[in-house]
Scaffold this motif. Structure first.
Motif, PDB file in Angstrom:
ATOM      1  N   UNK A 132     -34.032  19.580   4.046  1.00  0.00           N
ATOM      2  CA  UNK A 132     -32.795  19.759   4.800  1.00  0.00           C
ATOM      3  C   UNK A 132     -32.270  21.180   4.660  1.00  0.00           C
ATOM      4  N   UNK A 133     -32.404  21.758   3.480  1.00  0.00           N
ATOM      5  CA  UNK A 133     -31.947  23.135   3.245  1.00  0.00           C
ATOM      6  C   UNK A 133     -32.774  24.125   4.070  1.00  0.00           C
ATOM      7  N   UNK A 134     -34.092  23.969   4.047  1.00  0.00           N
ATOM      8  CA  UNK A 134     -34.957  24.899   4.782  1.00  0.00           C
ATOM      9  C   UNK A 134     -34.785  24.772   6.294  1.00  0.00           C
ATOM     10  N   UNK A 135     -34.382  23.582   6.773  1.00  0.00           N
ATOM     11  CA  UNK A 135     -34.203  23.372   8.207  1.00  0.00           C
ATOM     12  C   UNK A 135     -32.836  23.840   8.703  1.00  0.00           C
ATOM     13  N   UNK A 136     -31.928  24.190   7.786  1.00  0.00           N
ATOM     14  CA  UNK A 136     -30.565  24.575   8.165  1.00  0.00           C
ATOM     15  C   UNK A 136     -30.433  26.089   8.237  1.00  0.00           C
ATOM     16  N   UNK A 137     -29.634  26.556   9.195  1.00  0.00           N
ATOM     17  CA  UNK A 137     -29.385  27.992   9.348  1.00  0.00           C
ATOM     18  C   UNK A 137     -28.146  28.452   8.587  1.00  0.00           C
ATOM     19  N   UNK A 138     -27.159  27.558   8.441  1.00  0.00           N
ATOM     20  CA  UNK A 138     -25.917  27.906   7.762  1.00  0.00           C
ATOM     21  C   UNK A 138     -25.228  26.614   7.321  1.00  0.00           C
ATOM     22  N   UNK A 153     -20.977  17.430  15.316  1.00  0.00           N
ATOM     23  CA  UNK A 153     -21.189  18.864  15.065  1.00  0.00           C
ATOM     24  C   UNK A 153     -21.665  19.525  16.350  1.00  0.00           C
ATOM     25  N   UNK A 154     -20.955  20.548  16.791  1.00  0.00           N
ATOM     26  CA  UNK A 154     -21.322  21.309  17.985  1.00  0.00           C
ATOM     27  C   UNK A 154     -22.032  22.588  17.541  1.00  0.00           C
ATOM     28  N   UNK A 155     -23.325  22.650  17.755  1.00  0.00           N
ATOM     29  CA  UNK A 155     -24.110  23.800  17.308  1.00  0.00           C
ATOM     30  C   UNK A 155     -23.805  25.059  18.106  1.00  0.00           C
ATOM     31  N   UNK A 156     -23.271  24.914  19.328  1.00  0.00           N
ATOM     32  CA  UNK A 156     -23.007  26.072  20.167  1.00  0.00           C
ATOM     33  C   UNK A 156     -21.832  26.888  19.664  1.00  0.00           C
ATOM     34  N   UNK A 157     -20.699  26.231  19.362  1.00  0.00           N
ATOM     35  CA  UNK A 157     -19.519  26.972  18.917  1.00  0.00           C
ATOM     36  C   UNK A 157     -19.189  26.757  17.441  1.00  0.00           C
ATOM     37  N   UNK A 226     -27.518  34.463  12.940  1.00  0.00           N
ATOM     38  CA  UNK A 226     -27.853  33.244  13.660  1.00  0.00           C
ATOM     39  C   UNK A 226     -27.500  33.469  15.125  1.00  0.00           C
ATOM     40  N   UNK A 227     -28.461  33.286  16.007  1.00  0.00           N
ATOM     41  CA  UNK A 227     -28.184  33.571  17.406  1.00  0.00           C
ATOM     42  C   UNK A 227     -29.100  32.839  18.361  1.00  0.00           C
ATOM     43  N   UNK A 238     -24.361  35.008  19.495  1.00  0.00           N
ATOM     44  CA  UNK A 238     -24.862  35.725  18.325  1.00  0.00           C
ATOM     45  C   UNK A 238     -23.798  35.738  17.216  1.00  0.00           C
ATOM     46  N   UNK A 239     -24.246  35.505  15.972  1.00  0.00           N
ATOM     47  CA  UNK A 239     -23.341  35.455  14.832  1.00  0.00           C
ATOM     48  C   UNK A 239     -23.943  36.227  13.663  1.00  0.00           C
ATOM     49  N   UNK A 240     -23.124  37.082  13.068  1.00  0.00           N
ATOM     50  CA  UNK A 240     -23.542  37.878  11.917  1.00  0.00           C
ATOM     51  C   UNK A 240     -22.587  37.594  10.758  1.00  0.00           C
ATOM     52  N   UNK A 241     -23.129  37.255   9.584  1.00  0.00           N
ATOM     53  CA  UNK A 241     -22.309  36.921   8.422  1.00  0.00           C
ATOM     54  C   UNK A 241     -22.776  37.706   7.203  1.00  0.00           C
ATOM     55  N   UNK A 242     -21.877  37.869   6.252  1.00  0.00           N
ATOM     56  CA  UNK A 242     -22.219  38.559   5.015  1.00  0.00           C
ATOM     57  C   UNK A 242     -21.236  38.241   3.912  1.00  0.00           C
ATOM     58  N   UNK A 243     -21.688  38.426   2.667  1.00  0.00           N
ATOM     59  CA  UNK A 243     -20.846  38.124   1.516  1.00  0.00           C
ATOM     60  C   UNK A 243     -21.286  38.977   0.340  1.00  0.00           C
TER      61      UNK A 243
END
Length: 303
Positions: A132-138, A153-157, A226-227, A238-243
Motif C-alpha cells: 500500500x505504501x509503494x502504491x501511494x503517491x502521498x 477520496x477525490x484524486x483530482x483535487x 505528483x502530477x 501538477x503538485x510540488x511539495x517539500x519539507x
C-alpha cells in the motif's frame, strides 16, 4: 407536621447518597488543558452509563451517578486512551488531574511489515502494508489504497469527505492539518492511520477524523512531485511539495496548479417556445469556435 418534615429530610438525604458526582481535569504531557476530550462512564463489562466532554480548561463533571462499580474511559484523537477503575463507588469523587500520553510515542520507530487493523471502541488503527505504501503517491492518495469505510477520496483535487456528504478533519500527530500538508506527506513516513467516526464537539461538524501518526526526523528533508498531464489536450494538474526538519522545527511548502486549455470552444443551441394559443417560436444560436485558457494556482507554507 414534624414527622412529615423529618420524612422529607430523610428522603432528601437518601437521594443525595444515591446520586453522586464524579469530577476531574484532563491535561496533556506538557500539563496543558486538554479540551473536548471524550469522558465516558462504563460498567465493569463496558456498558455505557453516561458521558460528557471536557471544557476549555480540561475540566469535566458527571452528575447524578448512583453507587456501584464503574470504569472511567477517557479518549482524545492523538492521545493514548486512559481507563480508571471506580470499584465500589459510593460518594462524590474528584479524580484530580489526569494526564493523557501522546499517542505518537506509542510505537516509536517500530516498522510494521504487514497490513493490519485494530478496532477499538472509539476508533480504528490502520497500519499500511509495504504494498500500500509503494502504491501511494502521498498522504491523501494513501487513503484510496487503505479503503476506509464510507470514505470518499477525490484524486483530482485531493479532497476527502464522507459518502453522506459530511466533512473529514485531517490531522498529523494529533494536530489539525490541511489537505496540502497531508498531500506533502511521504507514504513511507506514515506509521499508522487512526480513523474515528463521529469524533465529538472538538472537531465541530466533522463526520470523521483521520489522524496520521508519522515519523519525525531531527535533521533532513524531503521533496515530492505528483502530477497528471494530457498528451492530446491542454489539461494538467501538477503538485510540488517539500519539507525540511531541524531538531524540533519543521518547515513545509506546497504548490499546485491546474491548467485547462481549449483549442476550440463552440456551442449550438436550439430552443422552442410554445404559447397558450398553440403557436410556437423556434430560436437557434451558433457561436464561432474560439480558444480559452484557464490557469488555477495555489500554495501554502507552514512552520
Amino acid at each position: 407536621m414534624k414527622r412529615i418534615i423529618l420524612s422529607m429530610l430523610c428522603l432528601t438525604a437518601c437521594i443525595s447518597l444515591m446520586a453522586q458526582n464524579i469530577s476531574g481535569k484532563l491535561v496533556d504531557e506538557a500539563q496543558q488543558p486538554l479540551p473536548y476530550a471524550n469522558v465516558v462512564l462504563q460498567t465493569v463489562d463496558s456498558a455505557f452509563v453516561t458521558g460528557t466532554t471536557t471544557g476549555e480548561k480540561g475540566e469535566f463533571k458527571l452528575q447524578k451517578i448512583v453507587a456501584g462499580d464503574y470504569r472511567l474511559a477517557i479518549s482524545s484523537i492523538g492521545y493514548q486512551s486512559l481507563y480508571l477503575s471506580l470499584q465500589g463507588f459510593e460518594h462524590t469523587a474528584d479524580v484530580g488531574t489526569l494526564t493523557l500520553a501522546d499517542a505518537s510515542q506509542e510505537l516509536g520507530e517500530v516498522t510494521v511489515t504487514a497490513s493490519s487493523r485494530v478496532s477499538r471502541a472509539d476508533q480504528k488503527l490502520i497500519f499500511p502494508s509495504k504494498k500500500q505504501i509503494s502504491a501511494s503517491n502521498n498522504g491523501v492518495d494513501m487513503l484510496r489504497h487503505l479503503m476506509l469505510p464510507r470514505l470518499r477520496v477525490n484524486s483530482m483535487d485531493g479532497s476527502v469527505g464522507m459518502t453522506d456528504g459530511s466533512s473529514v478533519q485531517l490531522c498529523i500527530n494529533g494536530r489539525k492539518a490541511t489537505k496540502e500538508e497531508v498531500t506533502a506527506l511521504l507514504p513511507e513516513e506514515v506509521i499508522r492511520v487512526e480513523f474515528q467516526e463521529d469524533p465529538g464537539l472538538r472537531y465541530g461538524d466533522a463526520g470523521a477524523v483521520i489522524n496520521y501518526i508519522v515519523r519525525r526526523y531531527e535533521v533532513g528533508g524531503s521533496f515530492g512531485y505528483n502530477g497528471m498531464q494530457s498528451l492530446k489536450s491542454g489539461f494538467g494538474n501538477h503538485n510540488l511539495t517539500g519539507k525540511v526538519n531541524f531538531k524540533q522545527s519543521e518547515i513545509s511548502f506546497y504548490y499546485g496548479n491546474r491548467l485547462q486549455y481549449f483549442n476550440e470552444i463552440w456551442f449550438d443551441k436550439n430552443e422552442t417556445f410554445t404559447f397558450e394559443d398553440g403557436s410556437q417560436y423556434h430560436r437557434s444560436q451558433y457561436a464561432e469556435a474560439n480558444k480559452k485558457k484557464n490557469l488555477q494556482q495555489w500554495g501554502a507554507v507552514t512552520y
